[in-house]
Design a protein around this motif. Structure first.
Motif, PDB file in Angstrom:
ATOM      1  N   PHE A 175       0.821  -1.210   0.000  1.00  0.00           N
ATOM      2  CA  PHE A 175       0.000   0.000   0.000  1.00  0.00           C
ATOM      3  C   PHE A 175       0.861   1.268   0.000  1.00  0.00           C
ATOM      4  O   PHE A 175       0.612   2.212  -0.768  1.00  0.00           O
ATOM      5  N   LYS A 176       1.868   1.320   0.834  1.00  0.00           N
ATOM      6  CA  LYS A 176       2.741   2.482   0.935  1.00  0.00           C
ATOM      7  C   LYS A 176       3.444   2.755  -0.389  1.00  0.00           C
ATOM      8  O   LYS A 176       3.540   3.904  -0.850  1.00  0.00           O
ATOM      9  N   VAL A 177       3.927   1.689  -1.016  1.00  0.00           N
ATOM     10  CA  VAL A 177       4.624   1.831  -2.308  1.00  0.00           C
ATOM     11  C   VAL A 177       3.647   2.249  -3.391  1.00  0.00           C
ATOM     12  O   VAL A 177       3.970   3.084  -4.245  1.00  0.00           O
ATOM     13  N   LYS A 178       2.462   1.688  -3.371  1.00  0.00           N
ATOM     14  CA  LYS A 178       1.454   2.044  -4.371  1.00  0.00           C
ATOM     15  C   LYS A 178       1.132   3.535  -4.319  1.00  0.00           C
ATOM     16  O   LYS A 178       1.094   4.204  -5.361  1.00  0.00           O
ATOM     17  N   ILE A 179       0.936   4.051  -3.119  1.00  0.00           N
ATOM     18  CA  ILE A 179       0.636   5.478  -2.971  1.00  0.00           C
ATOM     19  C   ILE A 179       1.785   6.324  -3.502  1.00  0.00           C
ATOM     20  O   ILE A 179       1.569   7.316  -4.220  1.00  0.00           O
ATOM     21  N   GLN A 180       3.016   5.930  -3.165  1.00  0.00           N
ATOM     22  CA  GLN A 180       4.176   6.712  -3.612  1.00  0.00           C
ATOM     23  C   GLN A 180       4.322   6.660  -5.129  1.00  0.00           C
ATOM     24  O   GLN A 180       4.661   7.667  -5.761  1.00  0.00           O
ATOM     25  N   LYS A 181       4.061   5.502  -5.728  1.00  0.00           N
ATOM     26  CA  LYS A 181       4.174   5.381  -7.183  1.00  0.00           C
ATOM     27  C   LYS A 181       3.093   6.193  -7.887  1.00  0.00           C
ATOM     28  O   LYS A 181       3.337   6.753  -8.966  1.00  0.00           O
ATOM     29  N   ILE A 182       1.919   6.257  -7.308  1.00  0.00           N
ATOM     30  CA  ILE A 182       0.862   7.095  -7.887  1.00  0.00           C
ATOM     31  C   ILE A 182       1.288   8.559  -7.843  1.00  0.00           C
ATOM     32  O   ILE A 182       1.154   9.301  -8.819  1.00  0.00           O
ATOM     33  N   LYS A 183       1.825   8.987  -6.695  1.00  0.00           N
ATOM     34  CA  LYS A 183       2.303  10.360  -6.569  1.00  0.00           C
ATOM     35  C   LYS A 183       3.394  10.659  -7.587  1.00  0.00           C
ATOM     36  O   LYS A 183       3.372  11.684  -8.280  1.00  0.00           O
ATOM     37  N   ASN A 184       4.357   9.755  -7.675  1.00  0.00           N
ATOM     38  CA  ASN A 184       5.462   9.958  -8.619  1.00  0.00           C
ATOM     39  C   ASN A 184       4.958  10.031 -10.049  1.00  0.00           C
ATOM     40  O   ASN A 184       5.478  10.807 -10.869  1.00  0.00           O
ATOM     41  N   GLY A 185       3.960   9.204 -10.346  1.00  0.00           N
ATOM     42  CA  GLY A 185       3.379   9.238 -11.684  1.00  0.00           C
ATOM     43  C   GLY A 185       2.751  10.587 -11.996  1.00  0.00           C
ATOM     44  O   GLY A 185       2.904  11.125 -13.098  1.00  0.00           O
ATOM     45  N   LEU A 186       2.059  11.150 -11.015  1.00  0.00           N
ATOM     46  CA  LEU A 186       1.435  12.465 -11.197  1.00  0.00           C
ATOM     47  C   LEU A 186       2.490  13.566 -11.292  1.00  0.00           C
ATOM     48  O   LEU A 186       2.332  14.513 -12.064  1.00  0.00           O
ATOM     49  N   PHE A 187       3.571  13.430 -10.507  1.00  0.00           N
ATOM     50  CA  PHE A 187       4.658  14.408 -10.596  1.00  0.00           C
ATOM     51  C   PHE A 187       5.269  14.379 -11.993  1.00  0.00           C
ATOM     52  O   PHE A 187       5.559  15.427 -12.587  1.00  0.00           O
ATOM     53  N   THR A 188       5.483  13.169 -12.509  1.00  0.00           N
ATOM     54  CA  THR A 188       6.080  13.014 -13.844  1.00  0.00           C
ATOM     55  C   THR A 188       5.208  13.657 -14.917  1.00  0.00           C
ATOM     56  O   THR A 188       5.715  14.227 -15.889  1.00  0.00           O
ATOM     57  N   LYS A 189       3.895  13.580 -14.738  1.00  0.00           N
ATOM     58  CA  LYS A 189       2.970  14.180 -15.702  1.00  0.00           C
ATOM     59  C   LYS A 189       2.931  15.704 -15.589  1.00  0.00           C
ATOM     60  O   LYS A 189       2.368  16.379 -16.461  1.00  0.00           O
ATOM     61  N   GLY A 190       3.519  16.238 -14.502  1.00  0.00           N
ATOM     62  CA  GLY A 190       3.592  17.694 -14.382  1.00  0.00           C
ATOM     63  C   GLY A 190       2.631  18.315 -13.390  1.00  0.00           C
ATOM     64  O   GLY A 190       2.435  19.538 -13.405  1.00  0.00           O
ATOM     65  N   PHE A 191       2.044  17.502 -12.523  1.00  0.00           N
ATOM     66  CA  PHE A 191       1.120  18.040 -11.528  1.00  0.00           C
ATOM     67  C   PHE A 191       1.855  18.334 -10.224  1.00  0.00           C
ATOM     68  O   PHE A 191       2.855  17.697  -9.901  1.00  0.00           O
ATOM     69  N   SER A 192       1.337  19.281  -9.461  1.00  0.00           N
ATOM     70  CA  SER A 192       1.966  19.698  -8.218  1.00  0.00           C
ATOM     71  C   SER A 192       1.709  18.688  -7.110  1.00  0.00           C
ATOM     72  O   SER A 192       0.810  17.831  -7.210  1.00  0.00           O
TER      73      SER A 192
END
Length: 261
Positions: A175-192
């Protein structure tokens, strides 16, 4: 010197100028009218230079119009395009001035249109959009103004859709890794970070304890086999660190290792 003939070329809007019975240079219809060229007109070398310079600028202008006919362009893109076709800075600047005055180029309006299009048709966020506009030569103040076209709510809706896809992609992760990967994915797309956090909160994701334990068991067993030749304490330490990096809690990891021993 005297203009002795003006002959139309096969290319529409282009004319050949003859001086004292000999061909000297071509001009566009626009330049022909601008300088009021006509047969039997007396002409000097300075006038010829001015006419040929004006014709080069006319060519550059028409080249730019053709380039703009496909889609909107920034000033930097127009400059680069004309430079690729061997036009000089002194020929390009008058073209830019004319295009600006006619409203054919306007970097702020271009940026606004670009932001609206990307917001509606792609999964890119403001940071990626900013980078792209910088590459196109748009000034920072114009970028900042243009990004107002991409409202917070629109950014959030787009990021939620991306987060949902990422949640499905990483559903087998801790769960912890999943949340972090989702965040990283959004960061990569250019979201704050603010948008990413809110998008994840809107998903209302919950930890699946049974699935978490199963993933811990599967990954733990695999890591155990990798370090099976190591001494007992060293193996356990390696397994602990490997599982911790994968996002499992230390309490869960210790329980797994106790069960294996």
């Amino acid at each position: 010197m005297k203009i002795t003939a003006i002959q139309a070329q096969k290319r529409k809007g282009r004319y050949n100028i003859f001086i004292d019975g000999q061909y000297r240079f071509p001009v566009s219809e626009e330049v022909l009218i601008q300088f009021r060229l006509h047969k039997n007109q007396e002409i000097t070398n300075d006038q010829i230079q001015a006419i040929t310079d004006a014709d080069s600028i006319s060519k550059a202008y028409n080249k730019a119009l053709d380039y703009l006919s496909y889609q909107l362009r920034t000033e930097k893109e127009i400059i680069q395009y004309l430079q690729q076709h061997d036009f000089t800075d002194s020929q390009i600047e008058p073209v830019l001035q004319r295009l600006r005055s006619q409203g054919y180029i306007n970097d702020l309006e271009y940026a606004k249109s670009y932001v609206r299009t990307i917001a509606k048709t792609s999964d890119k966020g403001p940071k990626v959009i900013t980078q792209k506009l910088r590459q196109k030569g748009v000034l920072e103040n114009n970028i900042e103004t243009a990004l107002e076209e991409f409202s917070f709510e629109d950014q959030l809706q787009n990021s939620i859709k991306i987060a949902q896809k990422l949640a499905r992609k990483y559903h087998r992760e801790a769960f912890k890794v999943k949340i972090q990967k989702i965040k990283n994915g959004l960061f990569t797309k250019g979201f704050s970070s603010e948008i990413a956090t809110e998008a994840i909160n809107r998903l209302d994701l919950e930890k699946d304890t049974d699935q978490e334990k199963e993933q811990l068991r599967l990954q733990g067993a695999k890591i155990m086999r990798r370090y099976q030749r190591l001494p007992f304490s060293q193996r356990n330490q390696k397994v602990k660190m490997a599982l911790y990096r994968k996002g499992f809690s230390m309490d869960e990891i210790n329980q797994f290792i106790d069960e294996q021993n």
